[in-house]
Design a protein around this motif. Structure first.
Motif, PDB file in Angstrom:
ATOM      1  N   ALA A  57      34.539   3.970  25.910  1.00 35.61           N
ATOM      2  CA  ALA A  57      34.355   5.400  26.132  1.00 35.61           C
ATOM      3  C   ALA A  57      35.255   6.208  25.201  1.00 35.61           C
ATOM      4  CB  ALA A  57      34.659   5.759  27.579  1.00 35.61           C
ATOM      5  N   MET A  58      34.658   7.141  24.489  1.00 32.63           N
ATOM      6  CA  MET A  58      35.424   8.021  23.612  1.00 32.63           C
ATOM      7  C   MET A  58      36.244   9.007  24.428  1.00 32.63           C
ATOM      8  SD  MET A  58      36.343   9.207  20.659  1.00 32.63           S
ATOM      9  CE  MET A  58      35.248   8.488  19.436  1.00 32.63           C
ATOM     10  N   VAL A  59      37.491   9.227  24.023  1.00 35.21           N
ATOM     11  CA  VAL A  59      38.297  10.302  24.587  1.00 35.21           C
ATOM     12  C   VAL A  59      38.729  11.198  23.430  1.00 35.21           C
ATOM     13  CG1 VAL A  59      40.453  10.910  25.733  1.00 35.21           C
ATOM     14  CG2 VAL A  59      39.077   9.023  26.613  1.00 35.21           C
ATOM     15  N   ARG A  60      38.014  12.281  23.264  1.00 39.46           N
ATOM     16  CA  ARG A  60      38.275  13.264  22.203  1.00 39.46           C
ATOM     17  C   ARG A  60      37.860  14.622  22.753  1.00 39.46           C
ATOM     18  NH1 ARG A  60      34.959  14.289  16.885  1.00 39.46           N
ATOM     19  NH2 ARG A  60      36.463  15.417  15.596  1.00 39.46           N
ATOM     20  N   PRO A  61      38.806  15.509  23.036  1.00 43.45           N
ATOM     21  CA  PRO A  61      38.504  16.713  23.795  1.00 43.45           C
ATOM     22  C   PRO A  61      37.811  17.819  23.013  1.00 43.45           C
ATOM     23  CG  PRO A  61      40.806  16.708  23.174  1.00 43.45           C
ATOM     24  CD  PRO A  61      40.240  15.378  22.743  1.00 43.45           C
ATOM     25  N   ARG A  62      37.792  17.704  21.693  1.00 35.91           N
ATOM     26  CA  ARG A  62      37.196  18.764  20.861  1.00 35.91           C
ATOM     27  C   ARG A  62      36.892  18.216  19.475  1.00 35.91           C
ATOM     28  NH1 ARG A  62      41.120  19.474  17.231  1.00 35.91           N
ATOM     29  NH2 ARG A  62      43.297  19.634  17.893  1.00 35.91           N
ATOM     30  N   GLU A  63      36.051  18.975  18.760  1.00 32.64           N
ATOM     31  CA  GLU A  63      35.798  18.635  17.365  1.00 32.64           C
ATOM     32  C   GLU A  63      36.991  19.053  16.502  1.00 32.64           C
ATOM     33  OE1 GLU A  63      33.824  22.718  17.995  1.00 32.64           O
ATOM     34  OE2 GLU A  63      34.418  20.950  19.158  1.00 32.64           O
ATOM     35  N   GLY A  64      36.929  18.733  15.228  1.00 32.75           N
ATOM     36  CA  GLY A  64      38.021  19.103  14.333  1.00 32.75           C
ATOM     37  C   GLY A  64      38.971  17.941  14.135  1.00 32.75           C
ATOM     38  N   GLY A  65      40.262  18.258  14.049  1.00 27.49           N
ATOM     39  CA  GLY A  65      41.261  17.241  13.760  1.00 27.49           C
ATOM     40  C   GLY A  65      41.682  16.441  14.974  1.00 27.49           C
ATOM     41  N   PHE A  66      42.829  15.793  14.846  1.00 31.01           N
ATOM     42  CA  PHE A  66      43.303  14.860  15.872  1.00 31.01           C
ATOM     43  C   PHE A  66      44.737  15.156  16.306  1.00 31.01           C
ATOM     44  CE2 PHE A  66      40.103  12.858  13.230  1.00 31.01           C
ATOM     45  CZ  PHE A  66      39.216  12.352  14.158  1.00 31.01           C
ATOM     46  N   CYS A  67      45.209  16.353  16.010  1.00 20.26           N
ATOM     47  CA  CYS A  67      46.546  16.773  16.445  1.00 20.26           C
ATOM     48  C   CYS A  67      46.348  17.747  17.599  1.00 20.26           C
ATOM     49  CB  CYS A  67      47.308  17.433  15.291  1.00 20.26           C
ATOM     50  SG  CYS A  67      48.991  17.892  15.717  1.00 20.26           S
ATOM     51  N   TYR A  68      46.646  17.293  18.792  1.00 19.79           N
ATOM     52  CA  TYR A  68      46.254  18.019  19.999  1.00 19.79           C
ATOM     53  C   TYR A  68      47.414  18.794  20.621  1.00 19.79           C
ATOM     54  CZ  TYR A  68      42.282  14.905  19.459  1.00 19.79           C
ATOM     55  OH  TYR A  68      41.202  14.238  18.946  1.00 19.79           O
ATOM     56  N   SER A  69      47.055  19.867  21.324  1.00 22.92           N
ATOM     57  CA  SER A  69      48.045  20.622  22.085  1.00 22.92           C
ATOM     58  C   SER A  69      48.473  19.801  23.296  1.00 22.92           C
ATOM     59  CB  SER A  69      47.450  21.954  22.545  1.00 22.92           C
ATOM     60  OG  SER A  69      46.446  21.726  23.536  1.00 22.92           O
ATOM     61  N   GLU A  70      49.533  20.245  23.950  1.00 21.28           N
ATOM     62  CA  GLU A  70      49.989  19.552  25.157  1.00 21.28           C
ATOM     63  C   GLU A  70      48.887  19.532  26.223  1.00 21.28           C
ATOM     64  OE1 GLU A  70      52.718  17.860  25.768  1.00 21.28           O
ATOM     65  OE2 GLU A  70      53.536  18.217  23.763  1.00 21.28           O
ATOM     66  N   MET A  71      48.196  20.657  26.371  1.00 26.08           N
ATOM     67  CA  MET A  71      47.126  20.748  27.364  1.00 26.08           C
ATOM     68  C   MET A  71      45.976  19.820  26.999  1.00 26.08           C
ATOM     69  SD  MET A  71      46.415  22.391  30.213  1.00 26.08           S
ATOM     70  CE  MET A  71      47.261  23.967  30.196  1.00 26.08           C
ATOM     71  N   GLU A  72      45.604  19.789  25.727  1.00 26.51           N
ATOM     72  CA  GLU A  72      44.526  18.902  25.292  1.00 26.51           C
ATOM     73  C   GLU A  72      44.881  17.437  25.531  1.00 26.51           C
ATOM     74  OE1 GLU A  72      42.427  21.441  21.656  1.00 26.51           O
ATOM     75  OE2 GLU A  72      44.230  20.258  21.246  1.00 26.51           O
ATOM     76  N   PHE A  73      46.123  17.080  25.229  1.00 26.03           N
ATOM     77  CA  PHE A  73      46.499  15.684  25.402  1.00 26.03           C
ATOM     78  C   PHE A  73      46.577  15.312  26.877  1.00 26.03           C
ATOM     79  CE2 PHE A  73      49.598  12.099  25.426  1.00 26.03           C
ATOM     80  CZ  PHE A  73      48.777  11.186  24.770  1.00 26.03           C
ATOM     81  N   ALA A  74      47.020  16.232  27.706  1.00 26.62           N
ATOM     82  CA  ALA A  74      47.024  15.975  29.155  1.00 26.62           C
ATOM     83  C   ALA A  74      45.600  15.733  29.644  1.00 26.62           C
ATOM     84  CB  ALA A  74      47.656  17.149  29.897  1.00 26.62           C
ATOM     85  N   ALA A  75      44.654  16.508  29.115  1.00 26.88           N
ATOM     86  CA  ALA A  75      43.250  16.317  29.488  1.00 26.88           C
ATOM     87  C   ALA A  75      42.740  14.966  29.000  1.00 26.88           C
ATOM     88  CB  ALA A  75      42.398  17.445  28.911  1.00 26.88           C
ATOM     89  N   MET A  76      43.185  14.538  27.832  1.00 32.67           N
ATOM     90  CA  MET A  76      42.781  13.233  27.304  1.00 32.67           C
ATOM     91  C   MET A  76      43.238  12.102  28.227  1.00 32.67           C
ATOM     92  SD  MET A  76      43.515  13.758  23.225  1.00 32.67           S
ATOM     93  CE  MET A  76      43.076  12.078  22.745  1.00 32.67           C
ATOM     94  N   LEU A  77      44.481  12.172  28.665  1.00 30.53           N
ATOM     95  CA  LEU A  77      44.984  11.137  29.573  1.00 30.53           C
ATOM     96  C   LEU A  77      44.216  11.135  30.890  1.00 30.53           C
ATOM     97  CD1 LEU A  77      48.850  11.490  29.007  1.00 30.53           C
ATOM     98  CD2 LEU A  77      47.298   9.812  27.988  1.00 30.53           C
TER      99      LEU A  77
END
Length: 244
Positions: free
Chosen positions: A54-74
């Protein structure tokens, strides 16, 4: 030899499994490079017996995520694993393009004993050897790559170099631009033992075409009635070309 099919829906997963795929990667929004699928898609897809990454990628674009984005990824990783995923595909980079070791380690802690796949984020790092060293040290299962080129066939020489450098310490999975007519040659050129392809065709859904003033897509997109779906015939052709 393992053929992994990149799927954009639970229906794609079922088609790929019925066509004989060995493993699938479940995403949403393949046009954007693949984003996190819904838990509903993962739950419905789990009816197949083959492994589902299963892919875990919260948005298109790059791969440097905000704290909120990374929390959502986990949180997404935990939920997808609980829904039956056999592994998680992810990629985390620093702004300079180098692998974010700390965030990768945090994701691996969530993944636990399941398989981990570092995504094609590897294709934009400044030094792929350094990146592989970090991922090997962390214990990542596999890396999906086009060899830092526009497609895996174009990057075949680099993929072979990656396979040789990895020396069995991490799996190298060639992907991007894999088709039935180049699959066998790509395996031979890279020395790898697995491939990743989407093998798409399309079906028609005209329900959103009755008001030309409205579009639900941004930028340059395929026609609104074009819905990418896995092409079972292409999967079977690829398997035949690979002697499976």
């Amino acid at each position: 030899m393992i053929l992994e099919v990149c799927c954009g829906s639970a229906e794609d997963v079922l088609i790929a499994a019925q066509a004989g795929a060995d493993r699938v990667e479940l995403n949403s929004a393949l046009f954007l490079g693949g984003l996190t699928p819904s838990i509903g898609a993962m739950t419905v897809a789990r009816q197949v017996s083959i492994p589902i990454m299963a892919m875990v990628r919260p948005r298109e674009g790059g791969f440097c995520y905000s704290e909120m984005e990374f929390a959502a990824m986990l949180a997404d990783a935990r939920a997808l694993l609980a829904a039956g995923a056999d592994g998680i595909v992810f990629g985390c980079l620093h702004p300079d393009g180098r692998v974010d070791k700390a965030r990768c380690a945090a994701m691996l802690e969530v993944i636990g004993e399941k398989e981990s796949v570092f995504s094609r984020a590897i294709d934009v790092v400044p030094d792929w050897r350094e990146a592989l060293d970090v991922l090997i040290e962390l214990g990542v299962t596999r890396v999906l790559t086009s060899g830092q080129a526009s497609s895996a066939p174009a990057g075949a020489d680099t993929i072979r170099a990656m396979e040789e450098y990895a020396a069995g310490r991490i799996q190298i999975l060639p992907g991007c631009g894999v088709k039935p007519d180049n699959a066998a040659a790509l395996l031979a050129a890279t020395g790898c033992h697995q491939l990743h392809g989407s093998f798409k065709t399309s079906r028609t859904d005209i329900s959103a075409t009755h008001n030309p003033a409205v579009s639900f897509s941004g930028g340059v997109c395929p026609p609104e009635e074009q819905v990418p779906v896995t092409d079972a015939a292409a999967v079977r052709a690829a398997l035949r070309a690979l002697g499976k």
